[in-house]
Design a protein around this motif. Structure first.
Motif, PDB file in Angstrom:
ATOM      1  N   GLY A 114     -39.057   2.993  13.412  1.00  0.00           N
ATOM      2  CA  GLY A 114     -38.707   2.391  12.123  1.00  0.00           C
ATOM      3  C   GLY A 114     -38.929   0.892  12.122  1.00  0.00           C
ATOM      4  O   GLY A 114     -39.458   0.318  11.156  1.00  0.00           O
ATOM      5  N   TRP A 115     -38.555   0.233  13.221  1.00  0.00           N
ATOM      6  CA  TRP A 115     -38.787  -1.212  13.334  1.00  0.00           C
ATOM      7  C   TRP A 115     -40.279  -1.523  13.289  1.00  0.00           C
ATOM      8  O   TRP A 115     -40.714  -2.436  12.579  1.00  0.00           O
ATOM      9  CB  TRP A 115     -38.182  -1.720  14.648  1.00  0.00           C
ATOM     10  N   ALA A 116     -41.086  -0.750  14.038  1.00  0.00           N
ATOM     11  CA  ALA A 116     -42.534  -0.974  14.044  1.00  0.00           C
ATOM     12  C   ALA A 116     -43.139  -0.699  12.669  1.00  0.00           C
ATOM     13  O   ALA A 116     -44.048  -1.420  12.222  1.00  0.00           O
ATOM     14  CB  ALA A 116     -43.190  -0.084  15.102  1.00  0.00           C
ATOM     15  N   TYR A 117     -42.628   0.327  12.007  1.00  0.00           N
ATOM     16  CA  TYR A 117     -43.147   0.689  10.681  1.00  0.00           C
ATOM     17  C   TYR A 117     -42.918  -0.444   9.690  1.00  0.00           C
ATOM     18  O   TYR A 117     -43.811  -0.807   8.922  1.00  0.00           O
ATOM     19  CB  TYR A 117     -42.434   1.965  10.215  1.00  0.00           C
ATOM     20  N   GLU A 258     -34.153  11.377  -6.686  1.00  0.00           N
ATOM     21  CA  GLU A 258     -32.882  10.960  -7.284  1.00  0.00           C
ATOM     22  C   GLU A 258     -32.600   9.473  -7.065  1.00  0.00           C
ATOM     23  O   GLU A 258     -32.445   8.703  -8.012  1.00  0.00           O
ATOM     24  CB  GLU A 258     -31.739  11.805  -6.710  1.00  0.00           C
ATOM     25  N   HIS A 259     -32.528   9.050  -5.800  1.00  0.00           N
ATOM     26  CA  HIS A 259     -32.155   7.663  -5.500  1.00  0.00           C
ATOM     27  C   HIS A 259     -33.344   6.706  -5.476  1.00  0.00           C
ATOM     28  O   HIS A 259     -33.158   5.491  -5.605  1.00  0.00           O
ATOM     29  CB  HIS A 259     -31.431   7.596  -4.150  1.00  0.00           C
ATOM     30  N   GLN A 260     -34.560   7.270  -5.274  1.00  0.00           N
ATOM     31  CA  GLN A 260     -35.786   6.463  -5.217  1.00  0.00           C
ATOM     32  C   GLN A 260     -35.692   5.371  -4.145  1.00  0.00           C
ATOM     33  O   GLN A 260     -36.131   4.243  -4.336  1.00  0.00           O
ATOM     34  CB  GLN A 260     -36.095   5.854  -6.590  1.00  0.00           C
ATOM     35  N   TRP A 261     -35.119   5.750  -2.997  1.00  0.00           N
ATOM     36  CA  TRP A 261     -35.042   4.816  -1.872  1.00  0.00           C
ATOM     37  C   TRP A 261     -36.411   4.647  -1.215  1.00  0.00           C
ATOM     38  O   TRP A 261     -36.750   3.579  -0.727  1.00  0.00           O
ATOM     39  CB  TRP A 261     -34.041   5.326  -0.836  1.00  0.00           C
ATOM     40  N   LEU A 262     -37.203   5.738  -1.177  1.00  0.00           N
ATOM     41  CA  LEU A 262     -38.531   5.705  -0.566  1.00  0.00           C
ATOM     42  C   LEU A 262     -39.550   6.262  -1.553  1.00  0.00           C
ATOM     43  O   LEU A 262     -39.210   7.052  -2.438  1.00  0.00           O
ATOM     44  CB  LEU A 262     -38.575   6.556   0.707  1.00  0.00           C
ATOM     45  N   ILE A 288     -35.293   7.399   8.000  1.00  0.00           N
ATOM     46  CA  ILE A 288     -35.108   7.166   6.569  1.00  0.00           C
ATOM     47  C   ILE A 288     -34.014   6.124   6.339  1.00  0.00           C
ATOM     48  O   ILE A 288     -34.174   5.190   5.545  1.00  0.00           O
ATOM     49  CB  ILE A 288     -34.758   8.485   5.849  1.00  0.00           C
ATOM     50  N   GLY A 289     -32.897   6.281   7.042  1.00  0.00           N
ATOM     51  CA  GLY A 289     -31.804   5.316   6.905  1.00  0.00           C
ATOM     52  C   GLY A 289     -32.226   3.910   7.284  1.00  0.00           C
ATOM     53  O   GLY A 289     -31.815   2.934   6.638  1.00  0.00           O
ATOM     54  N   TYR A 290     -33.091   3.792   8.303  1.00  0.00           N
ATOM     55  CA  TYR A 290     -33.567   2.467   8.720  1.00  0.00           C
ATOM     56  C   TYR A 290     -34.437   1.838   7.638  1.00  0.00           C
ATOM     57  O   TYR A 290     -34.318   0.640   7.343  1.00  0.00           O
ATOM     58  CB  TYR A 290     -34.353   2.570  10.022  1.00  0.00           C
ATOM     59  N   LEU A 291     -35.312   2.632   7.031  1.00  0.00           N
ATOM     60  CA  LEU A 291     -36.177   2.090   5.981  1.00  0.00           C
ATOM     61  C   LEU A 291     -35.355   1.655   4.766  1.00  0.00           C
ATOM     62  O   LEU A 291     -35.707   0.693   4.081  1.00  0.00           O
ATOM     63  CB  LEU A 291     -37.213   3.135   5.542  1.00  0.00           C
ATOM     64  N   VAL A 292     -34.254   2.346   4.500  1.00  0.00           N
ATOM     65  CA  VAL A 292     -33.455   2.037   3.318  1.00  0.00           C
ATOM     66  C   VAL A 292     -32.544   0.837   3.552  1.00  0.00           C
ATOM     67  O   VAL A 292     -32.437  -0.053   2.697  1.00  0.00           O
ATOM     68  CB  VAL A 292     -32.614   3.269   2.901  1.00  0.00           C
ATOM     69  N   GLY A 294     -31.917  -0.717   7.073  1.00  0.00           N
ATOM     70  CA  GLY A 294     -31.954  -1.284   8.413  1.00  0.00           C
ATOM     71  C   GLY A 294     -31.119  -0.505   9.409  1.00  0.00           C
ATOM     72  O   GLY A 294     -30.824   0.686   9.224  1.00  0.00           O
ATOM     73  N   LEU A 295     -30.699  -1.172  10.486  1.00  0.00           N
ATOM     74  CA  LEU A 295     -29.930  -0.519  11.549  1.00  0.00           C
ATOM     75  C   LEU A 295     -28.632   0.104  11.043  1.00  0.00           C
ATOM     76  O   LEU A 295     -28.324   1.253  11.397  1.00  0.00           O
ATOM     77  CB  LEU A 295     -29.647  -1.523  12.669  1.00  0.00           C
ATOM     78  N   PRO A 296     -27.834  -0.590  10.199  1.00  0.00           N
ATOM     79  CA  PRO A 296     -26.623   0.068   9.678  1.00  0.00           C
ATOM     80  C   PRO A 296     -26.944   1.340   8.905  1.00  0.00           C
ATOM     81  O   PRO A 296     -26.228   2.336   9.021  1.00  0.00           O
ATOM     82  CB  PRO A 296     -25.999  -1.002   8.774  1.00  0.00           C
ATOM     83  N   GLY A 297     -28.004   1.307   8.121  1.00  0.00           N
ATOM     84  CA  GLY A 297     -28.392   2.496   7.361  1.00  0.00           C
ATOM     85  C   GLY A 297     -28.767   3.647   8.264  1.00  0.00           C
ATOM     86  O   GLY A 297     -28.411   4.807   8.002  1.00  0.00           O
ATOM     87  N   ALA A 298     -29.494   3.366   9.364  1.00  0.00           N
ATOM     88  CA  ALA A 298     -29.881   4.417  10.312  1.00  0.00           C
ATOM     89  C   ALA A 298     -28.660   5.033  10.965  1.00  0.00           C
ATOM     90  O   ALA A 298     -28.557   6.265  11.092  1.00  0.00           O
ATOM     91  CB  ALA A 298     -30.811   3.834  11.373  1.00  0.00           C
ATOM     92  N   CYS A 299     -27.710   4.193  11.384  1.00  0.00           N
ATOM     93  CA  CYS A 299     -26.502   4.695  12.050  1.00  0.00           C
ATOM     94  C   CYS A 299     -25.657   5.536  11.104  1.00  0.00           C
ATOM     95  O   CYS A 299     -25.172   6.623  11.471  1.00  0.00           O
ATOM     96  CB  CYS A 299     -25.687   3.525  12.598  1.00  0.00           C
ATOM     97  N   VAL A 300     -25.474   5.051   9.873  1.00  0.00           N
ATOM     98  CA  VAL A 300     -24.662   5.785   8.898  1.00  0.00           C
ATOM     99  C   VAL A 300     -25.318   7.121   8.552  1.00  0.00           C
ATOM    100  O   VAL A 300     -24.649   8.164   8.495  1.00  0.00           O
ATOM    101  CB  VAL A 300     -24.448   4.936   7.626  1.00  0.00           C
ATOM    102  N   ALA A 301     -26.637   7.121   8.340  1.00  0.00           N
ATOM    103  CA  ALA A 301     -27.339   8.356   7.972  1.00  0.00           C
ATOM    104  C   ALA A 301     -27.242   9.389   9.090  1.00  0.00           C
ATOM    105  O   ALA A 301     -26.978  10.580   8.838  1.00  0.00           O
ATOM    106  CB  ALA A 301     -28.801   8.053   7.657  1.00  0.00           C
TER     107      ALA A 301
END
Length: 400
Positions: A114-117, A258-262, A288-292, A294-301
């Motif tokens: 995700g970071w590289a992407y 629905e959310h149009q995050w990606l 997906i959480g990382y793209l939306v 960052g790191l907090p999003g990835a952990c929560v997802a």
């Protein structure tokens, strides 16, 4: 009449100690989470091969119970099976540590991707890698499905009927219908160990209830982004049945529509990341959480997705262990297991339609099957690495 002495009672009640330590099992699942390619079908096959057949750490009956519970409960099959196998001898502590050990390696990998992407604006090489890896994975899961079929279905005509029906339904619908697993278990139960009321009354009707889908009102609330991510992915983990791949349509509807995050390309790349990394396919939620967010999003997802499947495994597990040896439960588990393996076999054909797209990919899949049949101890990561290199070499030429 001989009265049982306290020493006799201790001998009866004390179970045999496991043939392995908890840390040996943790290290095994760390390795499987790091090197286990092929998605839920292959991962379930690896666990049976390594823990039941080769090492003898887990009894075949315990494995079957875990597979049945993983199929009946919502959430990713491979992760739930791993959690249950951790529970078998080491209860909640074992289930918790095994679940973390299995998921953590692939989660760290998708974080790095995700970071590289984000840093380099997409992963163009991913399509080339997946071109080769996807075909090899089909060969790997075909062998896993074959081994599970011969081991668990055997020559039982009832189990073969259940197996074939579920395989056909999976191929036709390209999905896993949760209530059919329950129906298969009930059919085997009533056929092999019918309850007294059925024998006495001759009743032949059974009402099957489906778990209703989660209501959508929670997602309509205007909460902060991380809370929205947590609520959405918790619903994904709690109300999606079947293998890890079954979660993809649900994620698409929420993340893209629905959310149009990606956008669609980002979502396809997220699924590809899950397929080319080891461990459970559901780990795509971390990417997906990382793209939306960052790191907090990835952990929560990731936490929101895997917590329900952990609870759906650990909470019913004591009852599976306590009553799992009753004839009715054994018959029920056999029926669900046959249904699960039938669905897994059907999934091989469904996935093959997406991954085998031309002659080179067909040859790669056939070569993988041939190699695994000839060299039974050939490590799958070697095949995956070779397939990735082949994909990187020939995909640009074919698409130029």
């Amino acid at each position: 009449m001989h009265r049982m002495q306290p020493t006799d009672m201790a001998l009866v009640e004390r179970p045999e100690p496991p043939a392995y330590t908890l840390w040996q099992l943790v290290l095994y699942f760390l390795r499987l989470g790091t090197l286990g390619f092929g998605g839920p079908v292959a991962l379930a096959g690896y666990m049976h091969r390594d823990l039941v057949e080769r090492r003898g750490w887990i009894a075949d009956g315990d494995y079957k119970e875990g597979l049945a519970l993983a199929q009946l409960a919502p959430g990713p099959l491979a992760a739930q099976l791993a959690i249950y196998l951790g529970y078998v001898h080491y209860r909640v502590v074992g289930a918790t540590l095994i679940g973390m050990a299995f998921v953590l390696p692939s989660f760290l990998m998708v974080l790095a991707l995700g970071w590289a992407y984000v840093r380099f604006g997409g992963l163009a090489w991913m399509q080339a890698v997946f071109y080769g890896v996807g075909a090899a994975v089909i060969g790997i899961i075909a062998i896993s499905a074959y081994k599970l079929t011969t081991k668990s279905v055997g020559r039982d005509k009832l189990l073969w009927a259940i197996y074939l029906v579920l395989a056909a339904v999976t191929i036709v619908t390209e999905s896993e219908i949760a209530w059919l697993f329950l129906a298969a278990g009930v059919l085997a139960w009533f056929w092999r160990a019918p309850p007294k009321w059925l024998r006495q009354s001759g009743a032949n009707a059974l009402a099957a209830a489906q778990v209703p889908a989660a209501s959508g009102f929670l997602s309509a609330l205007d909460w902060p982004l991380l809370t929205q991510i947590g609520v959405f992915f918790a619903k994904a983990g709690a109300f999606v049945f079947g293998s890890g791949l079954a979660i993809v349509p649900f994620l698409y509807g929420g993340v893209v529509t629905e959310h149009q995050w990606l956008n669609e390309k980002q979502f396809v790349d997220a699924v590809a990341v899950a397929m080319i990394t080891p461990g459970p396919v559901v780990i795509t939620v971390g990417f997906i959480g990382y793209l939306v967010a960052g790191l907090p999003g990835a952990c929560v997802a990731a936490l929101a997705t895997f917590l329900p499947c952990y609870l759906f495994t650990v909470l019913p597990a004591p009852y599976f262990k306590k009553y799992g040896k009753l004839p009715a439960i054994l018959a029920f588990v056999d029926g669900v297991t046959a249904a699960a393996i039938g669905a897994i076999t059907g999934a091989v054909f469904v996935l093959a339609k997406r991954s085998i797209v031309d002659l080179p990919t067909a040859l790669l899949a056939l070569a993988t099957i041939a190699l695994l049949l000839k060299f039974r101890k050939l490590p799958e990561p070697i095949i995956i690495a070779a397939a990735a290199l082949i994909g990187l070499a020939i995909y640009p030429v074919l698409r130029s």
